[in-house]
Scaffold this motif. Sequence first.
Motif, PDB file in Angstrom:
ATOM      1  N   MET A  64       0.611  -1.128  -0.034  1.00 15.70           N
ATOM      2  CA  MET A  64      -0.012   0.041   0.063  1.00 15.70           C
ATOM      3  C   MET A  64       0.814   1.216  -0.112  1.00 15.70           C
ATOM      4  SD  MET A  64      -2.806   1.380   3.054  1.00 15.70           S
ATOM      5  CE  MET A  64      -3.712  -0.469   2.959  1.00 15.70           C
ATOM      6  N   GLU A  65       0.538   2.280  -0.892  1.00 24.48           N
ATOM      7  CA  GLU A  65       1.359   3.455  -0.782  1.00 24.48           C
ATOM      8  C   GLU A  65       0.940   4.327   0.179  1.00 24.48           C
ATOM      9  OE1 GLU A  65       1.921   7.171  -4.084  1.00 24.48           O
ATOM     10  OE2 GLU A  65       1.733   5.104  -4.799  1.00 24.48           O
ATOM     11  N   ARG A  66       1.878   4.759   1.140  1.00 27.81           N
ATOM     12  CA  ARG A  66       1.478   5.805   2.003  1.00 27.81           C
ATOM     13  C   ARG A  66       2.053   7.093   1.850  1.00 27.81           C
ATOM     14  NH1 ARG A  66       3.343   1.146   5.194  1.00 27.81           N
ATOM     15  NH2 ARG A  66       5.646   2.184   5.563  1.00 27.81           N
ATOM     16  N   THR A  67       1.570   8.195   2.499  1.00 28.74           N
ATOM     17  CA  THR A  67       1.822   9.332   2.197  1.00 28.74           C
ATOM     18  C   THR A  67       2.432  10.152   3.358  1.00 28.74           C
ATOM     19  OG1 THR A  67      -0.153   9.820   0.844  1.00 28.74           O
ATOM     20  CG2 THR A  67       0.898  11.744   1.803  1.00 28.74           C
ATOM     21  N   VAL A  68       3.505  10.754   3.267  1.00 29.12           N
ATOM     22  CA  VAL A  68       4.392  11.127   4.461  1.00 29.12           C
ATOM     23  C   VAL A  68       3.419  12.567   5.236  1.00 29.12           C
ATOM     24  CG1 VAL A  68       6.509  12.419   5.451  1.00 29.12           C
ATOM     25  CG2 VAL A  68       6.579  10.534   3.613  1.00 29.12           C
ATOM     26  N   VAL A  99       0.840   7.632   6.247  1.00 28.12           N
ATOM     27  CA  VAL A  99      -0.671   7.090   6.432  1.00 28.12           C
ATOM     28  C   VAL A  99      -1.061   6.586   4.791  1.00 28.12           C
ATOM     29  CG1 VAL A  99      -3.018   7.798   6.512  1.00 28.12           C
ATOM     30  CG2 VAL A  99      -1.214   8.660   8.015  1.00 28.12           C
ATOM     31  N   GLY A 100      -1.519   5.361   4.908  1.00 33.10           N
ATOM     32  CA  GLY A 100      -1.976   5.055   3.511  1.00 33.10           C
ATOM     33  C   GLY A 100      -3.540   4.541   3.722  1.00 33.10           C
ATOM     34  N   TYR A 101      -4.137   4.327   2.808  1.00 31.14           N
ATOM     35  CA  TYR A 101      -5.490   4.019   2.725  1.00 31.14           C
ATOM     36  C   TYR A 101      -5.863   3.254   1.613  1.00 31.14           C
ATOM     37  CZ  TYR A 101     -10.522   3.841   3.525  1.00 31.14           C
ATOM     38  OH  TYR A 101     -11.844   3.516   3.740  1.00 31.14           O
ATOM     39  N   ASP A 102      -6.522   2.134   1.756  1.00 28.90           N
ATOM     40  CA  ASP A 102      -6.918   1.167   0.388  1.00 28.90           C
ATOM     41  C   ASP A 102      -8.593   1.130   0.382  1.00 28.90           C
ATOM     42  OD1 ASP A 102      -6.557  -0.958  -1.827  1.00 28.90           O
ATOM     43  OD2 ASP A 102      -7.873  -1.816  -0.078  1.00 28.90           O
ATOM     44  N   GLU A 103      -8.968   2.026  -0.400  1.00 28.36           N
ATOM     45  CA  GLU A 103     -10.501   2.047  -0.371  1.00 28.36           C
ATOM     46  C   GLU A 103     -11.492   0.734  -0.478  1.00 28.36           C
ATOM     47  OE1 GLU A 103     -14.050   5.386  -2.047  1.00 28.36           O
ATOM     48  OE2 GLU A 103     -11.717   5.752  -2.212  1.00 28.36           O
ATOM     49  N   ASP A 104     -10.683  -0.391  -1.486  1.00 30.52           N
ATOM     50  CA  ASP A 104     -11.539  -1.459  -1.681  1.00 30.52           C
ATOM     51  C   ASP A 104     -11.508  -2.212  -0.520  1.00 30.52           C
ATOM     52  OD1 ASP A 104     -11.784  -0.770  -4.359  1.00 30.52           O
ATOM     53  OD2 ASP A 104      -9.911  -1.822  -5.061  1.00 30.52           O
ATOM     54  N   SER A 105     -10.590  -2.243   0.357  1.00 37.72           N
ATOM     55  CA  SER A 105     -10.700  -3.109   1.497  1.00 37.72           C
ATOM     56  C   SER A 105     -10.980  -2.383   2.875  1.00 37.72           C
ATOM     57  CB  SER A 105      -9.407  -3.817   1.840  1.00 37.72           C
ATOM     58  OG  SER A 105      -8.401  -2.982   2.000  1.00 37.72           O
ATOM     59  N   SER A 106     -11.158  -1.004   2.729  1.00 38.31           N
ATOM     60  CA  SER A 106     -11.246   0.054   3.797  1.00 38.31           C
ATOM     61  C   SER A 106     -10.190  -0.453   4.880  1.00 38.31           C
ATOM     62  CB  SER A 106     -12.737  -0.320   4.393  1.00 38.31           C
ATOM     63  OG  SER A 106     -13.719  -0.064   3.415  1.00 38.31           O
ATOM     64  N   VAL A 163       4.576  -0.519  11.864  1.00 38.88           N
ATOM     65  CA  VAL A 163       3.497  -0.103  10.936  1.00 38.88           C
ATOM     66  C   VAL A 163       2.272  -1.173  11.487  1.00 38.88           C
ATOM     67  CG1 VAL A 163       2.558  -0.499   8.526  1.00 38.88           C
ATOM     68  CG2 VAL A 163       5.153   0.111   8.966  1.00 38.88           C
ATOM     69  N   TYR A 164       1.087  -0.341  11.323  1.00 37.01           N
ATOM     70  CA  TYR A 164      -0.211  -0.962  11.883  1.00 37.01           C
ATOM     71  C   TYR A 164      -1.195  -0.932  10.653  1.00 37.01           C
ATOM     72  CZ  TYR A 164       1.199  -1.740  16.626  1.00 37.01           C
ATOM     73  OH  TYR A 164       2.133  -2.161  17.694  1.00 37.01           O
ATOM     74  N   ARG A 165      -1.951  -1.881  10.635  1.00 39.56           N
ATOM     75  CA  ARG A 165      -3.151  -1.938   9.810  1.00 39.56           C
ATOM     76  C   ARG A 165      -4.527  -1.910  10.503  1.00 39.56           C
ATOM     77  NH1 ARG A 165      -0.153  -6.059   6.495  1.00 39.56           N
ATOM     78  NH2 ARG A 165       1.025  -4.706   5.084  1.00 39.56           N
ATOM     79  N   TYR A 166      -5.387  -0.791  10.127  1.00 43.68           N
ATOM     80  CA  TYR A 166      -6.602  -0.904  11.006  1.00 43.68           C
ATOM     81  C   TYR A 166      -7.701  -1.069   9.731  1.00 43.68           C
ATOM     82  CZ  TYR A 166      -4.000   1.390  14.580  1.00 43.68           C
ATOM     83  OH  TYR A 166      -3.211   1.779  15.416  1.00 43.68           O
ATOM     84  N   PHE A 167      -8.758  -2.087  10.093  1.00 43.42           N
ATOM     85  CA  PHE A 167      -9.515  -2.526   9.276  1.00 43.42           C
ATOM     86  C   PHE A 167     -11.049  -2.097   9.542  1.00 43.42           C
ATOM     87  CE2 PHE A 167      -6.319  -5.675  10.338  1.00 43.42           C
ATOM     88  CZ  PHE A 167      -5.544  -5.796   9.070  1.00 43.42           C
TER      89      PHE A 167
END
Length: 69
Positions: free
Chosen positions: A1-5, A14-21, A32-36
């Motif tokens: 996932m691409e993140r923005t500084v 911070v990065g965000y994947d809209e398909d998987s929220s 690095v943590y992923r929040y679902f």
Amino acid sequence: MERTVVNSSNLVSVGYDEDSSTLEIEFKGGAVYRYFNVPSFEHERLMAANSHGVYFNTNIKDKYPFDRA
């Protein structure tokens, strides 16, 4: 996932994947943590916040399931 500084004392990027929220956050120190199941508005508000760390602590931390990447 691409993140923005981001300019924050706690967060690096911070990065965000809209398909998987899925919100992905890199913290100072390298963790690095992923929040679902995070709605897109939370990502938008996090990125627009005056303080990314305060927004994260108030609205995301302990509110969504997560794991360490």
